[in-house]
Design a protein around this motif. Structure first.
Motif, PDB file in Angstrom:
ATOM      1  N   ASN A 126       0.842  -1.189   0.000  1.00  0.00           N
ATOM      2  CA  ASN A 126       0.000   0.000   0.000  1.00  0.00           C
ATOM      3  C   ASN A 126       0.878   1.239   0.000  1.00  0.00           C
ATOM      4  O   ASN A 126       1.852   1.322   0.759  1.00  0.00           O
ATOM      5  N   VAL A 160       0.577   5.527   0.071  1.00  0.00           N
ATOM      6  CA  VAL A 160      -0.284   6.688   0.304  1.00  0.00           C
ATOM      7  C   VAL A 160       0.570   7.946   0.200  1.00  0.00           C
ATOM      8  O   VAL A 160       1.649   8.021   0.793  1.00  0.00           O
ATOM      9  N   LEU A 212      -4.060   7.039  -3.259  1.00  0.00           N
ATOM     10  CA  LEU A 212      -3.909   5.706  -2.709  1.00  0.00           C
ATOM     11  C   LEU A 212      -3.621   4.726  -3.837  1.00  0.00           C
ATOM     12  O   LEU A 212      -4.222   4.814  -4.911  1.00  0.00           O
ATOM     13  N   GLY A 271      -2.509   0.330  -4.330  1.00  0.00           N
ATOM     14  CA  GLY A 271      -2.212  -0.935  -3.684  1.00  0.00           C
ATOM     15  C   GLY A 271      -2.139  -2.056  -4.697  1.00  0.00           C
ATOM     16  O   GLY A 271      -2.757  -2.001  -5.770  1.00  0.00           O
ATOM     17  N   GLY A 326      -7.028   1.307   1.644  1.00  0.00           N
ATOM     18  CA  GLY A 326      -5.920   0.517   1.115  1.00  0.00           C
ATOM     19  C   GLY A 326      -6.388  -0.833   0.638  1.00  0.00           C
ATOM     20  O   GLY A 326      -7.578  -1.062   0.401  1.00  0.00           O
ATOM     21  N   ARG A 374     -10.350  -4.063  -1.429  1.00  0.00           N
ATOM     22  CA  ARG A 374     -10.037  -2.744  -0.914  1.00  0.00           C
ATOM     23  C   ARG A 374     -10.857  -2.465   0.337  1.00  0.00           C
ATOM     24  O   ARG A 374     -12.023  -2.854   0.428  1.00  0.00           O
TER      25      ARG A 374
END
Length: 811
Positions: free
Chosen positions: A495, A497, A527, A529, A585, A595
């Motif tokens: 993940n 950010v 974001l 992932g 995430g 998610r």
């Protein structure tokens, strides 16, 4: 007579100064009211830890203006003495003398009487809440805050790290998986006890540098710190994401530009029913260029003796833990207005095994098939620059954190061969913040700032079995096992950010005795992932869909408003509303990748405060709060026992807390606090809606409904060199549940933790004796053993009765 007057002012300043002399060469926040010079120098000495004498008692009556802001002692004296016909002479790094100049620009007042009355014992200045980023006096801070002075921490508490703060702050709680693996919670803002990809609910800081993001508490040792501030949340306006429950800020002692100094601390511990341990630390402050460049460094090593026996493997005291590390800070002050700090930190934690026990085996024993070691590596680097213009300050802080946690759990299934699950989480954080602040000594002023943060978390997992197990693979479908003793990769996640933020806050006084504070934070998040090492059960289409959902952009505005009134002398009333959030995430659930959404929190609270704890004869504070928490993120376990993350629904929390600190005698301080939390998952997610406990809605996990603390501190002094200190505390932690649902609903808590300590100091040497868990209670600090067997009677006992003998030497 003049010499006696000089000595009287000097002695009064020394007796009242609460700040160590090592701070005298810094530029602290100074707040001196308009008035007489004699009163002003006493207040200045108290705030800076300096000794200020006068050559002539008649100078004490000179009128001086108010002086406020961050500045050196010399600068404060220069501003104070303008147009008085007096000047300040520096004697050494921590001492000053005020003398009369030949040609005063203002006529001196009439000489005093032949036998002047002594100067009044003025009240000490207000406590400053530096974690507010505007250095607000406690009496004008709208919110609950706990301040733990670094000088109040014993050598044993410094060696204990966060555990020492848990014993001092009733609103602070923690899981107890092991040092460097725990999650901290403030009030009842807790998600779960597992460590997954979610961001922490409590923001942790070392000075201005963020310590954590999607990771547990690094549990830094508290050596050479000036204090710790705990601000209850949310703190979204000033601190952004991950401050839902609040902020824990450790303030390290800054390098001293004026003098060389150091300290050595050592202790030996004996754990009843367990192994021996010990701790050692050293601090040194070395000016390289006088008043310009200084290096300050601390190094430490701690060994916590184990006390859990593993009967199946015939091992005693398996949970030994070793912590080692240090900090270094280089301060450069080219002139009175600039301060540049470069600092770094490293800490390594190694645990030989988990610290849980089983009721089916014994009080401090269990029967595990495999050892479950863990480790944590923590590295931090920070550059901080500060520029001062009278009551304006510019602060720039940039830094990098690398945090790597390696954990292992016993994954053995009933009737099957031994198995071990390993998880490694590496977190990299880059943070930059620039802010401009206007500090005023009455709590008014403003702050504006911009910040950037980038966090990347890589979680990798594997499973290993030992022995002949043809049926083992069917228990964990999709994982490609190749043989006994060979780790098989399980699906992990990455993940990332990024946050770009503008924030601001301002306080003004619309009416006398009423202060309004308005603030807001505008954050743009990105974001992303993806799954790492996906198993064969995950199709390309599933992976692409999950990763597309996780790749998102969000813009969030967090408002805040507070009203405070001190119209009634000695009393402060306040009301505060603030919001906070955490980004979403990607997570793995039963070999599926999905998610989880961001969650958001809003808190409305009202409270009152009187006095300053530990200073006034009586001080108390009380607070009532209501919290609305939407789309709560929680780390859970999937069907296989693997940690995962999901949104569990909406919740609400009611909180009532109070604290009273009294000084019935000048040498005795009594401290008591209590907190009540009523937390409910009011709108559970669909997969939880059928779960009830006795017809009641689900309670949020890991925070007890009731908690409280009682403590005393008694100090005696003989002359200037001999001191005796006795202190003790008892903290009650009420019942709570491990998690959500019948399997995770194990009850924990309902215990009392106690401690008693004595310290004797003569000159630079201090000897101390500390006893913790006086009654050798067992308790249950955390109801998790291994997530692969949640039905067993696992519990995490208190550390048994422990005796520590310590010695400190300052030079």
């Amino acid at each position: 007579m003049a010499r006696r007057a000089e000595f009287a002012v000097l002695a009064a300043t020394l007796a009242c100064a609460p700040v160590p002399p090592a701070l005298a060469a810094e530029r602290p926040l100074i707040s001196i009211a308009q008035g007489r010079l004699g009163d002003a120098v006493i207040a200045l000495g108290r705030q800076t830890g300096t000794s200020i004498g006068m050559s002539d008692q008649s100078l004490a009556g000179l009128p001086v203006p108010a002086v406020g802001g961050r500045m050196s002692v010399g600068a404060a004296l220069d501003r104070m003495l303008r147009r008085t016909g007096a000047r300040a002479e520096r004697i050494d790094a921590t001492s000053w003398r005020i003398v009369r100049t030949a040609s005063p620009s203002r006529p001196a007042p009439p000489p005093p009487r032949a036998d002047p009355a002594p100067l009044p014992d003025l009240p000490q200045p207000d406590i400053i809440v530096t974690a507010s980023k505007r250095d607000i006096p406690l009496s004008r801070y709208a919110g609950m805050v706990e301040l733990v002075e670094g000088a109040a921490l014993t050598g044993g508490e410094a060696a204990a790290g966060t555990a020492a703060l848990l014993g001092r702050v009733a609103s602070l709680s923690s899981t107890h998986v092991g040092s460097g693996r725990n999650k901290l919670f403030i009030r009842a803002i807790a998600d779960s006890g597992f460590s997954g990809p979610t961001q922490a609910t409590t923001g942790q800081y070392l000075g201005d540098m963020r310590l954590n993001y999607a990771a547990p508490d690094p549990d830094l040792r508290l050596y050479d710190v000036g204090g710790v501030e705990v601000l209850e949340g949310p703190q979204g306006t000033l601190y952004g994401a991950g401050s839902l429950g609040g902020i824990l800020r450790v303030v390290p002692n800054a390098p001293n530009l004026g003098i060389a100094s150091g300290q050595v601390s050592a202790g030996l511990t004996a754990v009843q029913h367990g192994d021996m341990g010990g701790d050692i630390a050293g601090v040194v402050n070395l000016p390289i260029v006088a008043e310009k460049l200084t290096l300050r460094a601390v190094a430490y090593g701690v060994r916590e003796g184990g006390y859990i026996d593993d009967r199946r493997r015939s091992r005693r005291d398996v949970n030994d833990t070793r912590i080692g590390g240090g900090r270094a800070a280089l301060r450069f002050a080219p002139d009175a207005d600039w301060t540049i700090d470069v600092s770094t930190l490293y800490q390594r934690t190694d645990g030989d095994d988990a610290q849980y026990a089983s009721r089916d085996v014994g009080r401090l024993a269990r029967a595990s098939s495999v050892a479950q070691p863990y480790s944590a590596d923590y590295i931090l680097a920070n550059l901080r620059v500060e520029r001062q213009w009278d009551d304006l300050r510019l602060v720039s802080s940039s830094g990098y954190v690398r945090h790597a946690i390696a954990e292992s759990y016993d994954a053995t299934q009933p009737g099957d061969v031994p198995a071990l699950f390993r998880q490694r989480n590496r977190i990299d954080i880059i943070s930059i913040e620039n802010r401009l602040i206007r500090d005023l000594d009455n709590g008014l002023g403003w702050i504006i700032g911009a910040a950037y943060l980038e966090s990347r978390s890589d979680i990798r997992r594997s499973l290993t079995y030992y022995g002949d197990a043809p049926g083992f693979a069917s228990t964990f479908p999709g994982i490609a096992f190749t043989g006994p003793g060979i780790p098989a990769t399980a699906t992990g996640v990455r993940n990332r950010v990024t946050e770009a933020t503008l924030f601001g806050e301002a306080s003004f006084e619309p009416a006398k005795g009423l202060i309004a504070t308005l603030g807001g934070r505008l954050t743009h998040n990105r974001l992303s992932g993806r799954a790492m090492d996906p198993t064969m059960l995950l199709s390309s289409a599933d992976l692409a869909r999950a990763q597309a959902q996780a790749d998102a952009r969000e813009t969030i505005f967090l408002p805040s408003i507070a009203l405070l009134s001190d119209a009634i002398p000695g009393l402060t009333f306040y009301a505060r509303y603030q919001q906070g959030f955490r980004p979403g995430g990607l997570a793995v659930d039963d070999q599926h990748v999905q998610r989880f959404r961001n969650d958001r929190i809003a808190t409305l609270e009202i409270g009152l405060r009187r006095g300053r704890p530990g200073i006034d004869s009586l001080a108390f504070s009380a607070n009532v709060g209501w919290t609305d928490w939407r789309d709560i993120q929680a780390d859970l376990t999937d069907r296989l026992g693997l940690p995962t993350t999901a949104n569990i629904g909406d919740g609400r929390i009611y909180t009532i807390e109070a604290r009273v600190v009294g000084r019935p005698l000048p040498a005795l301080t009594l401290d008591g606090s209590i907190i009540y939390n009523d937390s409910r998952l009011s709108q559970p997610a669909s997969f939880l809606r059928t779960l009830k406990y006795g017809g009641q809605s689900l309670a949020l996990p890991n925070v007890a409904a009731w908690g409280g603390r009682a403590a005393f501190d008694y100090r005696l002094a003989w002359g200037d060199t001999v001191q005796l200190r006795l202190s003790g505390s008892a903290r009650y932690v009420g019942k709570s549940r491990l998690g959500i649902g019948p399997v995770l609903g194990n009850v924990q808590g309902d215990y009392v933790d106690t401690s008693l300590s004595a310290a004797w100091r003569r000159g630079p040497v201090e000897l101390s004796l500390t006893l913790t868990n006086l009654f050798d209670s067992t308790g249950n600090r955390f109801a998790l053993g291994t997530p692969f067997d949640l039905k067993a009677g696992f519990y995490t006992p208190l550390r048994p009765r422990t005796l520590r003998l310590g010695m400190d030497f300052a030079f």
